[in-house]
Design a protein around this motif. Structure first.
Motif, PDB file in Angstrom:
ATOM      1  N   ASP A   1       5.338  -3.126   2.147  1.00  0.00           N
ATOM      2  CA  ASP A   1       4.033  -3.446   2.717  1.00  0.00           C
ATOM      3  C   ASP A   1       3.038  -2.383   2.284  1.00  0.00           C
ATOM      4  OD1 ASP A   1       5.257  -5.529   3.953  1.00  0.00           O
ATOM      5  OD2 ASP A   1       5.090  -4.739   5.993  1.00  0.00           O
ATOM      6  N   ILE A   2       1.893  -2.814   1.778  1.00  0.00           N
ATOM      7  CA  ILE A   2       0.846  -1.892   1.349  1.00  0.00           C
ATOM      8  C   ILE A   2      -0.312  -1.991   2.327  1.00  0.00           C
ATOM      9  CG2 ILE A   2      -0.804  -1.321  -0.474  1.00  0.00           C
ATOM     10  CD1 ILE A   2       1.174  -2.390  -2.502  1.00  0.00           C
ATOM     11  N   HIS A   3      -0.531  -0.942   3.081  1.00  0.00           N
ATOM     12  CA  HIS A   3      -1.612  -0.928   4.067  1.00  0.00           C
ATOM     13  C   HIS A   3      -2.891  -0.467   3.376  1.00  0.00           C
ATOM     14  CE1 HIS A   3       1.028  -1.675   7.538  1.00  0.00           C
ATOM     15  NE2 HIS A   3       1.934  -1.013   6.820  1.00  0.00           N
ATOM     16  N   LEU A   4      -3.793  -1.397   3.208  1.00  0.00           N
ATOM     17  CA  LEU A   4      -5.011  -1.132   2.453  1.00  0.00           C
ATOM     18  C   LEU A   4      -5.963  -0.232   3.238  1.00  0.00           C
ATOM     19  CD1 LEU A   4      -5.665  -4.747   1.142  1.00  0.00           C
ATOM     20  CD2 LEU A   4      -4.449  -2.892  -0.019  1.00  0.00           C
ATOM     21  N   SER A   5      -6.550   0.717   2.541  1.00  0.00           N
ATOM     22  CA  SER A   5      -7.533   1.595   3.179  1.00  0.00           C
ATOM     23  C   SER A   5      -8.844   0.844   3.365  1.00  0.00           C
ATOM     24  CB  SER A   5      -7.769   2.838   2.321  1.00  0.00           C
ATOM     25  OG  SER A   5      -8.406   2.489   1.100  1.00  0.00           O
TER      26      SER A   5
ATOM     27  N   GLN B   1      -2.373 -11.524   6.117  1.00  0.00           N
ATOM     28  CA  GLN B   1      -1.789 -10.738   5.038  1.00  0.00           C
ATOM     29  C   GLN B   1      -1.875 -11.548   3.754  1.00  0.00           C
ATOM     30  OE1 GLN B   1       2.165 -10.146   6.593  1.00  0.00           O
ATOM     31  NE2 GLN B   1       1.602  -8.227   7.603  1.00  0.00           N
TER      32      GLN B   1
ATOM     33  N   ARG C   1       3.303  -7.028  -0.160  1.00  0.00           N
ATOM     34  CA  ARG C   1       2.587  -7.621   0.962  1.00  0.00           C
ATOM     35  C   ARG C   1       1.394  -6.718   1.289  1.00  0.00           C
ATOM     36  NH1 ARG C   1       4.763 -10.891   4.840  1.00  0.00           N
ATOM     37  NH2 ARG C   1       6.840 -10.122   4.284  1.00  0.00           N
ATOM     38  N   LEU C   2       0.189  -7.262   1.154  1.00  0.00           N
ATOM     39  CA  LEU C   2      -1.022  -6.498   1.425  1.00  0.00           C
ATOM     40  C   LEU C   2      -1.401  -6.662   2.897  1.00  0.00           C
ATOM     41  CD1 LEU C   2      -3.169  -7.427  -1.716  1.00  0.00           C
ATOM     42  CD2 LEU C   2      -1.359  -5.716  -1.479  1.00  0.00           C
ATOM     43  N   CYS C   3      -1.519  -5.539   3.591  1.00  0.00           N
ATOM     44  CA  CYS C   3      -1.837  -5.549   5.016  1.00  0.00           C
ATOM     45  C   CYS C   3      -3.231  -4.962   5.224  1.00  0.00           C
ATOM     46  CB  CYS C   3      -0.815  -4.722   5.800  1.00  0.00           C
ATOM     47  SG  CYS C   3       0.898  -5.235   5.526  1.00  0.00           S
ATOM     48  N   PHE C   4      -4.060  -5.676   5.972  1.00  0.00           N
ATOM     49  CA  PHE C   4      -5.454  -5.277   6.155  1.00  0.00           C
ATOM     50  C   PHE C   4      -5.641  -4.500   7.456  1.00  0.00           C
ATOM     51  CE2 PHE C   4      -5.335  -9.019   3.542  1.00  0.00           C
ATOM     52  CZ  PHE C   4      -6.246  -8.749   2.531  1.00  0.00           C
ATOM     53  N   PRO C   5      -6.451  -3.456   7.437  1.00  0.00           N
ATOM     54  CA  PRO C   5      -6.747  -2.736   8.680  1.00  0.00           C
ATOM     55  C   PRO C   5      -7.718  -3.518   9.544  1.00  0.00           C
ATOM     56  CG  PRO C   5      -8.024  -1.815   6.876  1.00  0.00           C
ATOM     57  CD  PRO C   5      -7.122  -2.856   6.269  1.00  0.00           C
ATOM     58  N   ASP C   6      -7.438  -3.551  10.846  1.00  0.00           N
ATOM     59  CA  ASP C   6      -8.353  -4.201  11.805  1.00  0.00           C
ATOM     60  C   ASP C   6      -8.661  -5.639  11.424  1.00  0.00           C
ATOM     61  OD1 ASP C   6      -8.513  -1.734  13.089  1.00  0.00           O
ATOM     62  OD2 ASP C   6     -10.142  -1.102  11.779  1.00  0.00           O
TER      63      ASP C   6
END
Length: 306
Positions: free
Chosen positions: A21-25, A112, A103-108
């Protein structure tokens, strides 16, 4: 562990990073919102997979950029292996054939996106990891002797691996003395190390680093004096009026420059045991020899220089 086993271990670590999982800044999300104009994870995945979308290419570079946290995870493996460019090419080729998905994970934000990892992203990550670069034995010994905790040792190795220097004998000697001379417990240890590396990158490999430190310090002092003079002029003139007179209005952050001067002094003391009161600070332009034996000496010297 054999060389083949080390390569397999590295390849597995890279596979885990690329398919995790990649938590996008927030900054990456802002870039994608402003350039790709998508409203859902599915639209984003489609836009990023479009080979003709130049904005998508930049976004993918940002998404898979290996920051220091990622590099620190890989450093224990990289420090034990010696790779040639052919080895890196083979690793990229094998990983590219495995149909990895991230898997791209978006903040707030809900939702996905599943993104097939393109070969270009793997190539760029491999290049930025500088996997063929090794840490010279002298620097490795200095790190092991002076930075006993694993996090500090690995992060220091990462910073040295990323440093755009030729690793000349002169540069290695300077860095070894710096690592041994700095107190790892200092709150700004990493700032001092980053500044030292930055100055090395701007200096010829065989240049006298003490002279280079003092030259940069003198440059900052002159910039501060120019900024102070500009501030006085701005008290009775507009910026436009000063420009019309041919005066270059400095935009330097004076407090940041003063802090950097302090850091240069501390680097110089850690490596050479001395620094200089330059003419712009003291009329006599005196040179001082400071012998640093322990933390009390360093504290006394900092009070003297503050």
């Amino acid at each position: 562990m054999t060389e083949a086993q080390q390569k397999d271990k590295l390849m597995q670590a890279l596979r885990d990073i690329l398919s995790a999982d990649i938590h996008l800044s927030a900054s990456v999300v802002h870039y994608m919102d402003s350039t790709l104009a998508v409203t859902s994870g599915e639209e984003l995945a489609h836009a990023l997979s479009d080979p003709g979308n130049c904005e998508a290419e930049t976004a993918i570079e940002l998404i898979f950029f290996p920051d220091e946290a990622i590099q620190e995870k890989l450093e224990p493996i990289l420090s034990e292996i010696r790779l040639a460019e052919a080895d890196v090419s083979e690793i990229v080729r094998i990983l590219s054939q495995q149909n990895l998905q991230a898997r791209l994970c978006f903040p707030d934000r809900l939702g996905q996106a599943i993104l097939p990892v393109p070969e270009a992203a793997i190539q760029q990550m491999a290049a930025r990891l500088r996997m063929t670069r090794s840490i010279p034995g002298q620097m490795a010994d200095a790190i092991d002797a002076s930075l006993p905790d694993t996090h500090s040792a690995n992060l220091t190795r990462v910073k040295l691996r990323n440093a755009r220097i030729s690793q000349s004998a002169n540069q290695i000697d300077f860095l070894c003395k710096l690592i041994r001379g700095l107190d790892q417990q200092l709150e700004d240890f990493w700032q001092l190390l980053d500044l030292a590396i930055d100055l090395l990158e701007q200096t010829e490999p065989e240049a006298d680093m003490y002279d280079a430190l003092m030259a940069h310090k003198q440059f900052l002092i002159k910039a501060i004096r120019a900024a102070e003079k500009n501030q006085q002029a701005l008290a009775s003139n507009t910026v436009e009026a000063l420009i019309m007179k041919g005066i270059n209005v400095s935009a330097i952050d004076v407090e940041a420059a003063r802090e950097k001067i302090d850091q240069i002094d501390r680097i110089s003391i850690a490596v050479y045991g001395r620094t200089e009161f330059l003419s712009a600070l003291a009329p006599a332009g005196q040179s001082i020899d400071l012998s640093v034996q322990d933390k009390d000496d360093m504290a006394a010297i900092r009070r003297l220089l503050s």
